[in-house]
Design a protein around this motif. Sequence first.
Motif, PDB file in Angstrom:
ATOM      1  N   LEU A  42      57.166  39.665  50.569  1.00 40.60           N
ATOM      2  CA  LEU A  42      56.383  39.284  49.398  1.00 40.60           C
ATOM      3  C   LEU A  42      55.260  40.291  49.194  1.00 40.60           C
ATOM      4  N   ARG A  43      55.127  40.759  47.966  1.00 43.90           N
ATOM      5  CA  ARG A  43      54.040  41.662  47.617  1.00 43.90           C
ATOM      6  C   ARG A  43      53.437  41.142  46.319  1.00 43.90           C
ATOM      7  N   LEU A  44      52.140  40.927  46.331  1.00 44.10           N
ATOM      8  CA  LEU A  44      51.447  40.398  45.157  1.00 44.10           C
ATOM      9  C   LEU A  44      50.260  41.291  44.854  1.00 44.10           C
ATOM     10  N   LEU A  45      50.179  41.736  43.628  1.00 43.82           N
ATOM     11  CA  LEU A  45      49.060  42.556  43.175  1.00 43.82           C
ATOM     12  C   LEU A  45      48.353  41.789  42.073  1.00 43.82           C
ATOM     13  N   VAL A  46      47.079  41.576  42.250  1.00 49.94           N
ATOM     14  CA  VAL A  46      46.259  40.923  41.225  1.00 49.94           C
ATOM     15  C   VAL A  46      45.259  41.969  40.743  1.00 49.94           C
ATOM     16  N   ALA A  47      45.368  42.313  39.450  1.00 47.77           N
ATOM     17  CA  ALA A  47      44.474  43.313  38.869  1.00 47.77           C
ATOM     18  C   ALA A  47      44.492  43.144  37.359  1.00 47.77           C
ATOM     19  N   SER A  48      43.524  43.737  36.706  1.00 46.90           N
ATOM     20  CA  SER A  48      43.507  43.710  35.242  1.00 46.90           C
ATOM     21  C   SER A  48      44.583  44.653  34.721  1.00 46.90           C
ATOM     22  N   VAL A  49      44.943  44.499  33.472  1.00 43.54           N
ATOM     23  CA  VAL A  49      45.951  45.359  32.853  1.00 43.54           C
ATOM     24  C   VAL A  49      45.488  46.809  32.871  1.00 43.54           C
ATOM     25  N   ASP A  50      44.239  47.040  32.547  1.00 44.28           N
ATOM     26  CA  ASP A  50      43.716  48.409  32.542  1.00 44.28           C
ATOM     27  C   ASP A  50      43.799  49.038  33.925  1.00 44.28           C
ATOM     28  N   ARG A  51      43.417  48.276  34.928  1.00 40.21           N
ATOM     29  CA  ARG A  51      43.449  48.781  36.304  1.00 40.21           C
ATOM     30  C   ARG A  51      44.891  49.056  36.741  1.00 40.21           C
ATOM     31  N   ALA A  52      45.801  48.159  36.372  1.00 45.22           N
ATOM     32  CA  ALA A  52      47.206  48.353  36.726  1.00 45.22           C
ATOM     33  C   ALA A  52      47.742  49.627  36.069  1.00 45.22           C
ATOM     34  N   LYS A  53      47.385  49.867  34.798  1.00 46.92           N
ATOM     35  CA  LYS A  53      47.824  51.081  34.116  1.00 46.92           C
ATOM     36  C   LYS A  53      47.275  52.323  34.796  1.00 46.92           C
ATOM     37  N   GLU A  54      46.021  52.243  35.269  1.00 43.70           N
ATOM     38  CA  GLU A  54      45.436  53.380  35.993  1.00 43.70           C
ATOM     39  C   GLU A  54      46.240  53.685  37.251  1.00 43.70           C
ATOM     40  N   MET A  55      46.811  52.641  37.862  1.00 41.85           N
ATOM     41  CA  MET A  55      47.607  52.819  39.079  1.00 41.85           C
ATOM     42  C   MET A  55      49.049  53.208  38.759  1.00 41.85           C
ATOM     43  N   GLY A  56      49.385  53.277  37.474  1.00 42.48           N
ATOM     44  CA  GLY A  56      50.738  53.669  37.085  1.00 42.48           C
ATOM     45  C   GLY A  56      51.707  52.505  36.999  1.00 42.48           C
TER      46      GLY A  56
END
Length: 129
Positions: A42-56
């Motif tokens: 299981l892998r869960l990432l919680v972040a804002s859309v902008d932050r997720a886009k910065e991470m690719g």
Amino acid sequence: MAGERTSANLADLLERILDKGIVIVGDIRVNLLDIELLTIKLRLLVASVDRAKEMGIDWWEHDPSLSSKARQNELDGERDADRELREENRRLRERLAALEAGPADDTADTGRSGAKKAARPARGKETTS
């Protein structure tokens, strides 16, 4: 006042999490007599859309079930593929028609070229006068 302070802390905490992002990782393994039967990662990432886009990370923009733009692109791609198939089908039908009509045209050409050959004497059978 204690209730207001808690909600402010939760809001701040949520804002920080969404701004920075947080990853939660977990593995579940089921073993029987030292034989691994099942592993779930299981892998869960919680972040804002902008932050997720910065991470690719932007998979939701390309998923037709989540994005109307992706759905439209998918439909456009299908239409283009259909158009290409229709065009290829048309060209193949034209080629087939030309091949089917070809032997009749070849005999006409052969007749013309045969006439030219008949006008020339055959090699080795030249007559002298």
